[in-house]
Design a protein around this motif. Structure first.
Motif, PDB file in Angstrom:
ATOM      1  N   LEU A   9       0.945  -1.185  -0.199  1.00 50.14           N
ATOM      2  CA  LEU A   9      -0.110  -0.018   0.023  1.00 50.14           C
ATOM      3  C   LEU A   9       1.001   1.222  -0.089  1.00 50.14           C
ATOM      4  CD1 LEU A   9      -2.915   1.281   0.481  1.00 50.14           C
ATOM      5  CD2 LEU A   9      -2.455   1.057   2.851  1.00 50.14           C
ATOM      6  N   VAL A  10       0.552   2.062  -0.960  1.00 51.62           N
ATOM      7  CA  VAL A  10       1.766   3.130  -0.999  1.00 51.62           C
ATOM      8  C   VAL A  10       0.962   4.522  -0.896  1.00 51.62           C
ATOM      9  CG1 VAL A  10       3.221   4.358  -2.668  1.00 51.62           C
ATOM     10  CG2 VAL A  10       2.894   1.934  -2.804  1.00 51.62           C
ATOM     11  N   SER A  11       1.292   5.490  -0.144  1.00 46.71           N
ATOM     12  CA  SER A  11       0.761   6.658   0.257  1.00 46.71           C
ATOM     13  C   SER A  11       1.285   7.669  -0.642  1.00 46.71           C
ATOM     14  CB  SER A  11       0.942   7.346   1.776  1.00 46.71           C
ATOM     15  OG  SER A  11       0.478   8.422   1.851  1.00 46.71           O
ATOM     16  N   THR A  12       0.420   8.279  -1.735  1.00 50.12           N
ATOM     17  CA  THR A  12       1.150   8.929  -2.538  1.00 50.12           C
ATOM     18  C   THR A  12       1.222  10.656  -2.004  1.00 50.12           C
ATOM     19  OG1 THR A  12      -1.023   9.532  -3.630  1.00 50.12           O
ATOM     20  CG2 THR A  12       0.410   7.671  -4.451  1.00 50.12           C
ATOM     21  N   ALA A  13       0.573  10.679  -1.048  1.00 51.38           N
ATOM     22  CA  ALA A  13       0.501  12.046  -0.351  1.00 51.38           C
ATOM     23  C   ALA A  13      -0.051  12.328   1.044  1.00 51.38           C
ATOM     24  CB  ALA A  13      -0.584  13.032  -1.084  1.00 51.38           C
ATOM     25  N   LEU A  35       9.492  10.957  -6.953  1.00 53.31           N
ATOM     26  CA  LEU A  35       9.685   9.900  -7.825  1.00 53.31           C
ATOM     27  C   LEU A  35      11.056   8.911  -7.693  1.00 53.31           C
ATOM     28  CD1 LEU A  35       8.663  11.174 -11.388  1.00 53.31           C
ATOM     29  CD2 LEU A  35       7.355   9.881 -10.103  1.00 53.31           C
ATOM     30  N   ALA A  36      12.031   9.660  -6.980  1.00 51.73           N
ATOM     31  CA  ALA A  36      13.156   9.170  -6.614  1.00 51.73           C
ATOM     32  C   ALA A  36      13.028   8.098  -5.455  1.00 51.73           C
ATOM     33  CB  ALA A  36      14.307   9.873  -6.445  1.00 51.73           C
ATOM     34  N   GLU A  65       2.147  13.780 -10.568  1.00 51.03           N
ATOM     35  CA  GLU A  65       3.021  12.815 -11.568  1.00 51.03           C
ATOM     36  C   GLU A  65       2.499  11.418 -11.302  1.00 51.03           C
ATOM     37  OE1 GLU A  65       7.479  13.931 -12.376  1.00 51.03           O
ATOM     38  OE2 GLU A  65       7.010  14.351 -10.134  1.00 51.03           O
ATOM     39  N   LEU A  66       1.141  11.162 -11.139  1.00 54.41           N
ATOM     40  CA  LEU A  66       0.457   9.970 -10.757  1.00 54.41           C
ATOM     41  C   LEU A  66       0.680   8.921 -11.858  1.00 54.41           C
ATOM     42  CD1 LEU A  66      -1.307   8.180  -9.181  1.00 54.41           C
ATOM     43  CD2 LEU A  66      -3.393   9.299 -10.268  1.00 54.41           C
ATOM     44  N   ARG A  67       0.482   9.645 -13.196  1.00 53.13           N
ATOM     45  CA  ARG A  67       0.771   8.378 -14.275  1.00 53.13           C
ATOM     46  C   ARG A  67       1.863   7.951 -14.494  1.00 53.13           C
ATOM     47  NH1 ARG A  67      -2.449   7.949 -19.090  1.00 53.13           N
ATOM     48  NH2 ARG A  67      -1.366   7.089 -20.654  1.00 53.13           N
ATOM     49  N   GLN A  68       2.954   8.797 -13.863  1.00 57.55           N
ATOM     50  CA  GLN A  68       4.496   8.115 -13.969  1.00 57.55           C
ATOM     51  C   GLN A  68       4.671   7.171 -12.736  1.00 57.55           C
ATOM     52  OE1 GLN A  68       6.539   8.319 -16.111  1.00 57.55           O
ATOM     53  NE2 GLN A  68       8.445   7.900 -15.288  1.00 57.55           N
ATOM     54  N   LEU A  69       3.974   7.262 -11.713  1.00 57.05           N
ATOM     55  CA  LEU A  69       3.896   6.252 -10.479  1.00 57.05           C
ATOM     56  C   LEU A  69       3.371   5.255 -10.977  1.00 57.05           C
ATOM     57  CD1 LEU A  69       2.650   8.442  -7.502  1.00 57.05           C
ATOM     58  CD2 LEU A  69       4.915   7.965  -8.375  1.00 57.05           C
TER      59      LEU A  69
END
Length: 299
Positions: A9-13, A35-36, A65-69
């Motif tokens: 589970l990844v918290s993007t924010a 991203l890094a 940059e959600l699409r890149q994630l």
């Protein structure tokens, strides 16, 4: 004994504009996952056998940059799922543009009682509108509920009857302090959970797995439960927006994704040090064969 980690589970924010009064989020801070840090986390997770990630928030649609994630995870050979509260035009457009890349999309909604309790406006009808607007391999409506009525359940059943949307349910999970503030006792809260499950059962086929989950929550929340809480047995790890890996979103033990590779491997493959709490049980539904365990509904 903990299960091998297979999903994350990844918290993007660390923040979310919805700000539910009963929010499951373990981390609350400003800023987005960079991203890094994310790429390094994916690399380390893949090395221990993680096969899929679920992007959550805060609200993942707000990540610049959600699409890149999504693409990075797929480049690592991982399936990608998203949990979102997307309702606005811009959020739904962002979601629709990448839905074909996702294994499944979960859109969160709240029952009328839960909306009142959490001061939200995430109706099931608006969630279905979002799901209808996207093309995804699997679509899931996740409803957080509290104080359900027969009429509301009937309307919800009619709403999803002619769709291909899977429906998942989670009762509102409240701690004792919040219960006191809202004028509820722990015992009254547990009784309401049983009443809600009974009403749901009239209109939806509740699986044995879901009933076992409700039973586990009652045991964890019961004032007479006592005893030592069981050890974490989830196969889902957690990546915080500031770049820390935990075996449980609410766990105290963590390791930075910047730590040496060997340290991260030991942390992720060794026995979990955390005990099950109502909050983490609500997220993970710790059974290894529960499909919601690979994409916990936290948005």
């Amino acid at each position: 004994m903990s299960l091998p980690v297979r999903t994350a589970l990844v918290s993007t924010a660390g923040h979310c504009k919805v700000a539910c009064g009963f929010c499951f989020r373990a981390d609350r801070a400003h800023g987005f996952l960079d991203l890094a840090t994310y790429t390094r986390a994916l690399s380390r997770l893949r090395e221990v056998g993680v096969e899929g990630v679920c992007l959550t928030g805060g609200e993942p649609m707000h990540h610049p940059e959600l699409r890149q994630l999504v693409r990075l995870a797929r480049q690592f050979g991982m399936s990608v799922s998203v949990v979102t509260s997307a309702r606005t035009v811009s959020e739904v457009i962002t979601l629709s543009q990448m839905a074909h890349l996702l294994a499944n999309v979960t859109v969160s909604a709240d029952s009328q009682g839960a909306m009142l309790l959490g001061r939200t406006t995430r109706t099931a009808a608006s969630a279905i509108d979002t799901l209808r607007a996207i093309s995804a391999k699997a679509k899931i409506l996740h409803v957080t509920y509290w104080d359900l009525s027969d009429a509301e359940c009937r309307e919800l059943a009619d709403l999803v009857a002619d769709t291909s949307v899977e429906v998942q349910f989670s009762p509102v999970v409240l701690d004792e302090r919040t219960l006191r503030r809202e004028g509820h006792s722990v015992q009254g809260y547990l009784v309401q959970q049983q009443l809600d499950a009974h009403v749901l059962g009239r209109y939806f086929s509740l699986s044995d797995r879901f009933r076992a989950h409700l039973s586990e929550l009652r045991d964890l929340q019961s004032p007479t439960g006592g005893g030592v809480r069981p050890s974490c047995r989830s196969a889902t790890a957690y990546v915080s927006a500031d770049g820390y890996l935990r075996r449980c979103p609410y766990g105290q033990a963590s390791v930075s994704v910047q730590a040496p590779r060997a340290a991260i491997r030991r942390f992720l493959t060794g026995p979990a040090q955390d005990r099950v709490t109502p909050d983490c049980a609500a997220i993970c539904r710790s059974s290894s064969d529960d499909p919601s365990a690979s994409c916990p509904a936290t948005a």
